[in-house]
Motif scaffolding. Structure first.
Motif, PDB file in Angstrom:
ATOM      1  N   TYR A 114       0.777  -1.312  -0.173  1.00  0.00           N
ATOM      2  CA  TYR A 114       0.102  -0.055   0.022  1.00  0.00           C
ATOM      3  C   TYR A 114       0.823   1.112  -0.256  1.00  0.00           C
ATOM      4  O   TYR A 114       1.912   1.374   0.794  1.00  0.00           O
ATOM      5  CB  TYR A 114      -0.987  -0.036   1.162  1.00  0.00           C
ATOM      6  CG  TYR A 114      -1.978  -0.950   1.221  1.00  0.00           C
ATOM      7  CD1 TYR A 114      -2.924  -1.109   0.327  1.00  0.00           C
ATOM      8  CD2 TYR A 114      -1.850  -2.089   1.955  1.00  0.00           C
ATOM      9  CE1 TYR A 114      -3.854  -2.109   0.254  1.00  0.00           C
ATOM     10  CE2 TYR A 114      -2.755  -3.349   2.098  1.00  0.00           C
ATOM     11  CZ  TYR A 114      -3.620  -3.286   1.062  1.00  0.00           C
ATOM     12  OH  TYR A 114      -4.595  -4.243   1.010  1.00  0.00           O
ATOM     13  N   ASP A 119      -3.771   2.908  -2.234  1.00  0.00           N
ATOM     14  CA  ASP A 119      -3.071   2.411  -3.392  1.00  0.00           C
ATOM     15  C   ASP A 119      -2.608   1.330  -3.280  1.00  0.00           C
ATOM     16  O   ASP A 119      -1.458   0.920  -2.801  1.00  0.00           O
ATOM     17  CB  ASP A 119      -2.252   3.313  -4.121  1.00  0.00           C
ATOM     18  CG  ASP A 119      -2.883   4.844  -4.458  1.00  0.00           C
ATOM     19  OD1 ASP A 119      -4.262   5.080  -4.013  1.00  0.00           O
ATOM     20  OD2 ASP A 119      -2.246   5.957  -5.033  1.00  0.00           O
ATOM     21  N   TRP A 121       0.030  -1.487  -5.048  1.00  0.00           N
ATOM     22  CA  TRP A 121       1.060  -1.463  -5.879  1.00  0.00           C
ATOM     23  C   TRP A 121       1.496  -2.888  -6.144  1.00  0.00           C
ATOM     24  O   TRP A 121       1.718  -3.483  -5.264  1.00  0.00           O
ATOM     25  CB  TRP A 121       2.265  -0.545  -5.492  1.00  0.00           C
ATOM     26  CG  TRP A 121       2.115   0.863  -5.774  1.00  0.00           C
ATOM     27  CD1 TRP A 121       0.946   1.584  -5.233  1.00  0.00           C
ATOM     28  CD2 TRP A 121       2.955   1.922  -6.064  1.00  0.00           C
ATOM     29  NE1 TRP A 121       0.898   2.909  -5.740  1.00  0.00           N
ATOM     30  CE2 TRP A 121       2.266   3.050  -6.191  1.00  0.00           C
ATOM     31  CE3 TRP A 121       4.132   1.816  -6.521  1.00  0.00           C
ATOM     32  CZ2 TRP A 121       3.025   4.293  -6.667  1.00  0.00           C
ATOM     33  CZ3 TRP A 121       4.820   2.993  -6.916  1.00  0.00           C
ATOM     34  CH2 TRP A 121       4.342   4.037  -6.966  1.00  0.00           C
ATOM     35  N   GLN A 131      -2.286   2.635 -14.287  1.00  0.00           N
ATOM     36  CA  GLN A 131      -3.048   2.846 -12.858  1.00  0.00           C
ATOM     37  C   GLN A 131      -4.509   2.361 -13.399  1.00  0.00           C
ATOM     38  O   GLN A 131      -4.947   2.843 -14.287  1.00  0.00           O
ATOM     39  CB  GLN A 131      -3.078   4.249 -12.484  1.00  0.00           C
ATOM     40  CG  GLN A 131      -4.004   4.634 -11.407  1.00  0.00           C
ATOM     41  CD  GLN A 131      -3.957   6.222 -11.094  1.00  0.00           C
ATOM     42  OE1 GLN A 131      -3.329   6.679 -10.411  1.00  0.00           O
ATOM     43  NE2 GLN A 131      -4.994   6.775 -11.783  1.00  0.00           N
ATOM     44  N   ALA A 133      -8.042   2.782 -11.753  1.00  0.00           N
ATOM     45  CA  ALA A 133      -8.893   3.481 -10.591  1.00  0.00           C
ATOM     46  C   ALA A 133     -10.185   3.051 -10.618  1.00  0.00           C
ATOM     47  O   ALA A 133     -10.919   2.709 -11.736  1.00  0.00           O
ATOM     48  CB  ALA A 133      -8.941   5.040 -11.122  1.00  0.00           C
ATOM     49  N   LYS A 138     -10.532   3.399  -4.796  1.00  0.00           N
ATOM     50  CA  LYS A 138      -9.362   2.382  -4.793  1.00  0.00           C
ATOM     51  C   LYS A 138      -8.523   2.526  -5.990  1.00  0.00           C
ATOM     52  O   LYS A 138      -9.217   2.669  -7.082  1.00  0.00           O
ATOM     53  CB  LYS A 138      -9.649   1.355  -4.246  1.00  0.00           C
ATOM     54  CG  LYS A 138      -8.412   0.156  -3.761  1.00  0.00           C
ATOM     55  CD  LYS A 138      -9.074  -0.849  -3.310  1.00  0.00           C
ATOM     56  CE  LYS A 138      -7.736  -1.892  -3.168  1.00  0.00           C
ATOM     57  NZ  LYS A 138      -6.642  -1.447  -2.070  1.00  0.00           N
ATOM     58  N   LYS A 139      -7.147   2.369  -5.872  1.00  0.00           N
ATOM     59  CA  LYS A 139      -6.319   2.407  -7.179  1.00  0.00           C
ATOM     60  C   LYS A 139      -5.330   1.391  -7.081  1.00  0.00           C
ATOM     61  O   LYS A 139      -4.815   1.000  -6.043  1.00  0.00           O
ATOM     62  CB  LYS A 139      -5.739   3.790  -7.273  1.00  0.00           C
ATOM     63  CG  LYS A 139      -6.449   5.038  -7.355  1.00  0.00           C
ATOM     64  CD  LYS A 139      -5.432   6.228  -7.683  1.00  0.00           C
ATOM     65  CE  LYS A 139      -6.684   7.400  -7.606  1.00  0.00           C
ATOM     66  NZ  LYS A 139      -5.941   8.620  -7.677  1.00  0.00           N
ATOM     67  N   TYR A 140      -5.133   0.519  -8.160  1.00  0.00           N
ATOM     68  CA  TYR A 140      -4.114  -0.281  -8.282  1.00  0.00           C
ATOM     69  C   TYR A 140      -3.041  -0.063  -9.219  1.00  0.00           C
ATOM     70  O   TYR A 140      -3.431   0.798 -10.298  1.00  0.00           O
ATOM     71  CB  TYR A 140      -4.777  -1.653  -8.989  1.00  0.00           C
ATOM     72  CG  TYR A 140      -5.787  -2.446  -7.751  1.00  0.00           C
ATOM     73  CD1 TYR A 140      -5.457  -3.347  -6.877  1.00  0.00           C
ATOM     74  CD2 TYR A 140      -7.054  -1.948  -7.781  1.00  0.00           C
ATOM     75  CE1 TYR A 140      -6.113  -4.079  -6.368  1.00  0.00           C
ATOM     76  CE2 TYR A 140      -7.810  -2.503  -6.935  1.00  0.00           C
ATOM     77  CZ  TYR A 140      -7.535  -3.744  -6.271  1.00  0.00           C
ATOM     78  OH  TYR A 140      -8.075  -4.305  -5.262  1.00  0.00           O
TER      79      TYR A 140
END
Length: 164
Positions: A114, A119, A121, A131, A133, A138-140
């Protein structure tokens, strides 16, 4: 299901990995030369340091796959599944700079865990980041070998899954 290779480490990540590995291996070995000898500390530090190396390596994504409705990111410890209908946007992410590591690994074999709060990663190459979203905020962040192909595939599946 379409598979994507995880990107090879970039130069910066490779240099960080080599330096950290050097010290993680050097420290326990050098402890054997302390006077007076403390074999318990030496053996414990070897176990601890090699354990840290193995755990860090296990966080490297082994598989990134896109099915008709989901994205799968898999490492040794488990899987992250992203539903395509929950994606708000997917884009190339060129931000390089300060990222706050909330809980994770920052440099040894890549960047996992995180960052910047929530996020997630899964990055082995900071120059090939994508990215994803979600509508929830939440973002990966992923790093496939071919970022443009991953983006195109996700966008295509998103269009196919859109309600009519």
């Amino acid at each position: 299901m379409k598979e994507f290779k995880t990107a090879r480490m970039d130069k910066q990540t490779m240099i960080i990995t080599i330096i950290v590995l050097f010290f993680l291996i050097l420290f326990p070995i050098s402890s054997f030369f302390f006077y007076p000898p403390k074999p318990v500390i030496s053996i414990s530090s070897i176990i601890l340091m090699f354990g840290a190396i193995i755990i860090a390596y296990c966080f490297v994504p082994r598989r990134i796959a896109v099915s008709d409705s989901q994205i799968l990111i898999k490492n040794v410890f488990g899987s992250a599944i992203i539903n395509i209908n929950e994606i708000e946007s997917v884009e190339r992410w060129n931000k390089v700079g300060f990222n706050l590591r909330t809980f994770g690994i920052g440099g040894l074999f890549g960047y996992f865990g995180y960052f910047n709060g929530k996020d997630s990663w899964y990055v082995t190459n900071i120059e090939k980041k994508v990215q994803i979203a979600l509508k929830s905020g939440k973002k990966y962040i992923l790093s496939p070998e071919n970022p443009e192909e991953l983006i195109h595939t996700i966008q295509q599946r998103s269009i196919e899954n859109a309600p009519s």
